[in-house]
Scaffold this active site. Structure first.
Site, short mmCIF file in Angstrom:
data_model
loop_
_atom_site.label_atom_id
_atom_site.label_comp_id
_atom_site.label_asym_id
_atom_site.label_seq_id
_atom_site.Cartn_x
_atom_site.Cartn_y
_atom_site.Cartn_z
N GLU A 32 0.82 -1.22 0.00
CA GLU A 32 0.00 0.00 0.00
C GLU A 32 0.85 1.26 0.00
OE1 GLU A 32 -3.54 0.56 2.17
OE2 GLU A 32 -4.22 -1.52 1.97
N HIS A 64 -2.22 -1.27 10.10
CA HIS A 64 -1.73 -2.63 10.29
C HIS A 64 -0.49 -2.61 11.17
CE1 HIS A 64 -3.93 -4.94 6.99
NE2 HIS A 64 -4.36 -3.70 6.88
#
Length: 443
Positions: free
Chosen positions: A49, A272
């Site tokens: 990402e 995360h």
């Protein structure tokens, strides 16, 4: 390193959640990530990402001294988001884009625009060749009604195929990334069973991190509770997987994760948690096994083979569910298109009235007539594009199902060639191969 007496390799993995202008504190978090990576002694850094190439170039400049070799994998409309930074030279790279990746009209999810893929970087660790893979699979969004499950299963199938077919000449394999799958999900089991990859969390001797190795936790201020429903504390969807070969044995000496907050920082690196695994490479120790040991090995291998047949059967069932859904959606698009076409013909017939009956006036106002025509064309264009998309989805699902059918035939043929006594699976221990009391069981 020719003898591979004992070499340590530190692997770092993080989903950076780097959506510019949408992710919170994106620029500040990249500064934190770059500062941390430049100080920590990681040998291989695998990021997901990293959607903006500007952010990749910032990290590349920041890590030019600590990690002089890097590669950014480009794919899709906004990029694959995959990046590799390494202390070892990258000799080759390749990107494989998954054939299925969500739906373009689900713009608020954004997966289709990201071009989800798996990136391969070939590194040289002395005399050893390491195939390092980084990937990011389609997100789940809703556990109870997971409409993307067939797509994610196909992605896992293509991922294991890609790894098996590209790692034949490698001495070691490392896969890391956000798989968006729980440890016992069908895609996860399919990937690990077919490739023989081992989970660093389950193999590690020392673990320091979140409970059960979770990587999306409620204590993280960037995580909303609806993302981890129905699990209260969090889920484990990010992994570092590895395997050796006859030339080198790999052991995981320690593994750690961040725990939602960073000391001295107002917010964490990402939504995360980051993963770090300390891998130890050693020359394999040759051991002679007698007839009894050989029989046990054969029984174990047969049990694994039977388990793999069950896993492929389950995966094939999920793909067939996706096939039926895609066929139904394509039929709906075709039926709507026919209705739009019929409406257009009706409007043309109305438009022809003044020419067929001389002197007659147009029965509908001109503005309404044009609006109705625009609506017809919009319906026809939308349904035409959807019909093409669902046809492409059907072909990808059918291709995966055909491949699974061939694989099933091969596996069953192997099983038929073995004695019946060997077809019983070995007794199962604690979940995921973890000893009782070592860590708590998976969610």
């Amino acid at each position: 390193m020719a003898n591979v007496d004992s070499v340590s390799v530190r692997v770092f993995s993080l989903n950076c959640w780097g959506v510019r202008y949408l992710s919170k504190h994106c620029i500040q978090r990249y500064a934190m990530i770059g500062e941390m990576l430049s100080k920590e002694e990681h040998d291989i850094v695998l990021l997901q990402e990293v959607w903006s190439e500007k952010d990749y170039l910032y990290l590349k400049k920041k890590l030019s001294s600590s990690h002089p070799h890097s590669h950014y994998f480009k794919s899709g409309v906004i990029g694959s988001g995959l990046a590799v930074f390494s202390k070892y030279r990258i000799h080759d790279s390749f990107l494989y884009k998954y054939s299925l990746n969500g739906y373009p009209y689900m713009a608020h999810h954004g997966d289709w625009f990201g071009g989800k893929a798996v990136g391969l970087a070939v590194l040289k660790l002395g005399s050893l060749t390491a195939n390092v893979y980084v990937t990011h699979l389609h997100a789940e969004y809703c556990r109870e009604k997971d409409t993307y499950l067939p797509h994610r299963v196909v992605q896992a199938w293509e991922l294991q195929q890609f790894i098996r077919h590209t790692s034949a000449g490698a001495d070691m394999v490392i896969l890391s990334g956000d798989l968006n799958m729980h440890p016992q999900d069908i895609g996860n089991r399919l990937l690990r069973s077919y490739t023989g990859l081992r989970d660093a969390y389950l193999e590690t001797a020392i673990f320091d991190g979140c409970e059960n190795g979770m990587t999306l936790i409620e204590d993280n201020p960037f995580v909303s509770k609806k993302e981890i429903v129905p699990f209260e504390k969090g889920i484990r969807i990010d992994y570092i997987l590895f395997k050796g070969t006859a030339k080198v044995d790999i052991h995981c000496d320690s593994m750690s994760t961040t725990k939602g907050s960073i000391a001295g920082s107002p917010f964490p690196y990402s939504d995360h948690e980051a993963l770090t695994a300390e891998l130890r490479l050693e020359s394999p120790i040759s051991t002679e096994t007698g007839s009894g040991g050989s029989s046990k090995t054969e029984d174990f291998a047969t049990g694994k083979l039977a388990e793999l047949v069950d896993i492929v059967t389950e995966a094939r069932t999920e793909v067939k569910v996706g096939l039926h859904c895609a066929e139904r959606m394509r039929y709906t698009a075709a039926r709507t298109g026919v209705m739009g076409l019929a409406l257009l013909f009706l409007e043309l017939a109305i438009a022809a009235v003044p020419w067929l009956t001389l002197g007659a006036e147009q029965p509908f106002p001109r503005t309404s007539f044009y609006l109705l025509a625009a609506l017809c064309f919009a319906i026809l264009l939308t349904t035409f594009l959807l019909y093409i998309f669902y046809t492409m989805e059907l072909k990808s699902l059918q291709s995966a199902e055909d491949q699974m059918r061939l694989a099933m035939g091969s596996l069953q043929e192997k099983l038929r060639g073995l004695p019946l006594a060997h077809l019983q699976s070995p007794p199962r221990g604690p979940p995921e191969g973890r000893e009782l009391g070592a860590f708590k069981s998976e969610e």
